[in-house]
Design an enzyme around this catalytic site. Structure first.
Site, mmCIF file in Angstrom:
data_model
loop_
_atom_site.group_PDB
_atom_site.id
_atom_site.type_symbol
_atom_site.label_atom_id
_atom_site.label_comp_id
_atom_site.label_asym_id
_atom_site.label_seq_id
_atom_site.Cartn_x
_atom_site.Cartn_y
_atom_site.Cartn_z
ATOM 1 N N ARG A 41 22.003 -17.826 -4.647
ATOM 2 C CA ARG A 41 20.792 -17.274 -4.054
ATOM 3 C C ARG A 41 19.998 -16.503 -5.115
ATOM 4 O O ARG A 41 20.516 -15.578 -5.742
ATOM 5 C CB ARG A 41 21.133 -16.335 -2.881
ATOM 6 C CG ARG A 41 21.769 -17.054 -1.695
ATOM 7 C CD ARG A 41 20.750 -17.937 -0.985
ATOM 8 N NE ARG A 41 21.325 -18.669 0.144
ATOM 9 C CZ ARG A 41 21.677 -19.946 0.095
ATOM 10 N NH1 ARG A 41 21.557 -20.617 -1.054
ATOM 11 N NH2 ARG A 41 22.161 -20.545 1.154
ATOM 12 N N ARG A 68 -5.679 -10.324 -5.176
ATOM 13 C CA ARG A 68 -4.244 -10.530 -5.321
ATOM 14 C C ARG A 68 -4.025 -11.839 -6.057
ATOM 15 O O ARG A 68 -4.189 -12.923 -5.504
ATOM 16 C CB ARG A 68 -3.566 -10.547 -3.946
ATOM 17 C CG ARG A 68 -3.633 -9.211 -3.213
ATOM 18 C CD ARG A 68 -2.962 -8.109 -4.001
ATOM 19 N NE ARG A 68 -2.840 -6.859 -3.248
ATOM 20 C CZ ARG A 68 -2.320 -5.743 -3.743
ATOM 21 N NH1 ARG A 68 -1.884 -5.712 -5.004
ATOM 22 N NH2 ARG A 68 -2.243 -4.648 -3.008
ATOM 23 N N ALA A 80 -1.602 1.021 0.426
ATOM 24 C CA ALA A 80 -0.166 0.810 0.238
ATOM 25 C C ALA A 80 0.187 1.015 -1.220
ATOM 26 O O ALA A 80 -0.679 0.974 -2.104
ATOM 27 C CB ALA A 80 0.229 -0.594 0.693
ATOM 28 N N LEU A 82 3.900 1.257 -4.180
ATOM 29 C CA LEU A 82 5.334 1.175 -4.463
ATOM 30 C C LEU A 82 6.011 2.531 -4.360
ATOM 31 O O LEU A 82 5.380 3.578 -4.572
ATOM 32 C CB LEU A 82 5.556 0.629 -5.880
ATOM 33 C CG LEU A 82 5.080 -0.787 -6.182
ATOM 34 C CD1 LEU A 82 5.284 -1.083 -7.666
ATOM 35 C CD2 LEU A 82 5.822 -1.792 -5.332
ATOM 36 N N GLU A 97 -0.735 7.626 -1.738
ATOM 37 C CA GLU A 97 -1.481 6.373 -1.767
ATOM 38 C C GLU A 97 -2.793 6.477 -0.983
ATOM 39 O O GLU A 97 -3.818 5.932 -1.397
ATOM 40 C CB GLU A 97 -0.621 5.232 -1.210
ATOM 41 C CG GLU A 97 0.569 4.863 -2.066
ATOM 42 C CD GLU A 97 0.192 4.413 -3.467
ATOM 43 O OE1 GLU A 97 -0.902 3.821 -3.630
ATOM 44 O OE2 GLU A 97 0.975 4.653 -4.396
ATOM 45 N N GLU A 101 -6.150 5.760 -3.106
ATOM 46 C CA GLU A 101 -6.906 4.545 -2.825
ATOM 47 C C GLU A 101 -8.142 4.791 -1.963
ATOM 48 O O GLU A 101 -9.111 4.035 -2.046
ATOM 49 C CB GLU A 101 -6.004 3.501 -2.157
ATOM 50 C CG GLU A 101 -4.883 3.030 -3.072
ATOM 51 C CD GLU A 101 -4.145 1.816 -2.527
ATOM 52 O OE1 GLU A 101 -4.317 1.487 -1.339
ATOM 53 O OE2 GLU A 101 -3.386 1.205 -3.306
ATOM 54 N N PRO A 119 12.544 -11.473 3.590
ATOM 55 C CA PRO A 119 13.990 -11.302 3.433
ATOM 56 C C PRO A 119 14.734 -12.524 2.917
ATOM 57 O O PRO A 119 15.883 -12.404 2.483
ATOM 58 C CB PRO A 119 14.449 -10.926 4.848
ATOM 59 C CG PRO A 119 13.384 -11.440 5.756
ATOM 60 C CD PRO A 119 12.101 -11.326 4.984
ATOM 61 N N GLY A 120 14.095 -13.692 2.934
ATOM 62 C CA GLY A 120 14.752 -14.866 2.384
ATOM 63 C C GLY A 120 14.651 -14.958 0.872
ATOM 64 O O GLY A 120 15.390 -15.740 0.247
ATOM 65 N N GLU A 124 12.406 -6.445 -0.670
ATOM 66 C CA GLU A 124 11.406 -5.412 -0.428
ATOM 67 C C GLU A 124 11.456 -4.922 1.016
ATOM 68 O O GLU A 124 11.438 -5.709 1.965
ATOM 69 C CB GLU A 124 9.998 -5.919 -0.716
ATOM 70 C CG GLU A 124 8.934 -4.840 -0.495
ATOM 71 C CD GLU A 124 7.510 -5.333 -0.674
ATOM 72 O OE1 GLU A 124 6.619 -4.479 -0.800
ATOM 73 O OE2 GLU A 124 7.298 -6.560 -0.692
ATOM 74 N N GLU A 148 -7.539 -2.435 -8.956
ATOM 75 C CA GLU A 148 -8.009 -1.374 -8.068
ATOM 76 C C GLU A 148 -9.423 -0.918 -8.407
ATOM 77 O O GLU A 148 -10.108 -0.345 -7.549
ATOM 78 C CB GLU A 148 -7.043 -0.192 -8.123
ATOM 79 C CG GLU A 148 -5.677 -0.506 -7.519
ATOM 80 C CD GLU A 148 -4.769 0.702 -7.495
ATOM 81 O OE1 GLU A 148 -5.129 1.726 -8.126
ATOM 82 O OE2 GLU A 148 -3.709 0.633 -6.854
#
Length: 208
Positions: A41, A68, A80, A82, A97, A101, A119-120, A124, A148
């Site tokens: 995996r 993006r 949003a 990290l 944030e 922002e 999740p696959g 995160e 930004e």
């Protein structure tokens, strides 16, 4: 137990990190399956994130539009960022944030929802906050750079965002999860029924 996700960890017989980037890395694990076979995996290792659905007194949501590169789109999103520091308090990160922002602060904070984005293929975890009682921050603005520097800000009625999500016009996962979750909450027990801002987060344990 109820209807809920549960922690579980299958045996890993070998692991490697073939790539390490600035904020994330790639990991390869050999995992023992229930039938005894071993499957490889590959997944992205991520520090985690926070997002803020900032709702004003008129029922509009603060959104921003940002390029993006991986998806070659400018997406409308909610603020949003990290969790750059291990063990960082997610509420403090979310407040930072929102300031950086949007140059906005909020008086009332609640946990709207917690999600695993992919999740696959990535570990995160994102905590999405609801922020109310908004006001502009007085003083100098945070100096933005790179993508930004090209951001656009807007306040959009919640129901307009819901319609955009259901029409397939809005795609950012935190925005989608946030506006649909808030709509469900407002149509049910109300925002005051949400978890407190400092509620435990097993996916990313933090210091108070």
């Amino acid at each position: 137990m109820g209807f809920q996700d549960t922690p579980e960890e299958w045996q890993v017989t070998a692991t490697a990190t073939p790539f390490t980037g600035k904020k994330t890395s790639m990991r390869t694990d050999d995992v023992v399956m229930p039938d005894g076979t071993v499957a490889r995996r590959d997944y992205q290792v991520h520090p985690g994130s926070v997002a803020v659905l900032a709702l004003d007194e008129d029922g509009s949501v603060l959104v921003l539009r940002q390029y993006r590169h991986p998806v070659r789109h400018k997406l409308w999103e909610i603020p949003a960022g990290l969790l750059d520091v291990p063990g960082e308090n997610p509420l403090h990160a979310a407040q930072r944030e929102l300031y950086e922002e949007a140059h906005v602060k909020a008086e009332d904070w609640r946990v709207l929802t917690d999600v695993y984005t992919t999740p696959g293929g990535c570990d995160e975890a994102v905590r999405v906050f609801l922020a109310r009682g908004l006001s502009e921050v007085v003083g100098e603005r945070f100096e933005v750079a790179e993508e930004e520097a090209d951001m656009e800000l807007a306040r959009v009625p919640l129901q307009d965002l819901v319609r955009g999500v259901l029409a397939g016009d809005l795609h950012n996962s935190c925005l989608v999860v946030g506006v649909l979750s808030l709509t469900a909450v407002l149509g049910g027990e109300g925002a005051d029924s949400l978890r407190p801002a400092e509620a435990p987060w097993p996916a990313r344990p933090f210091e108070a």
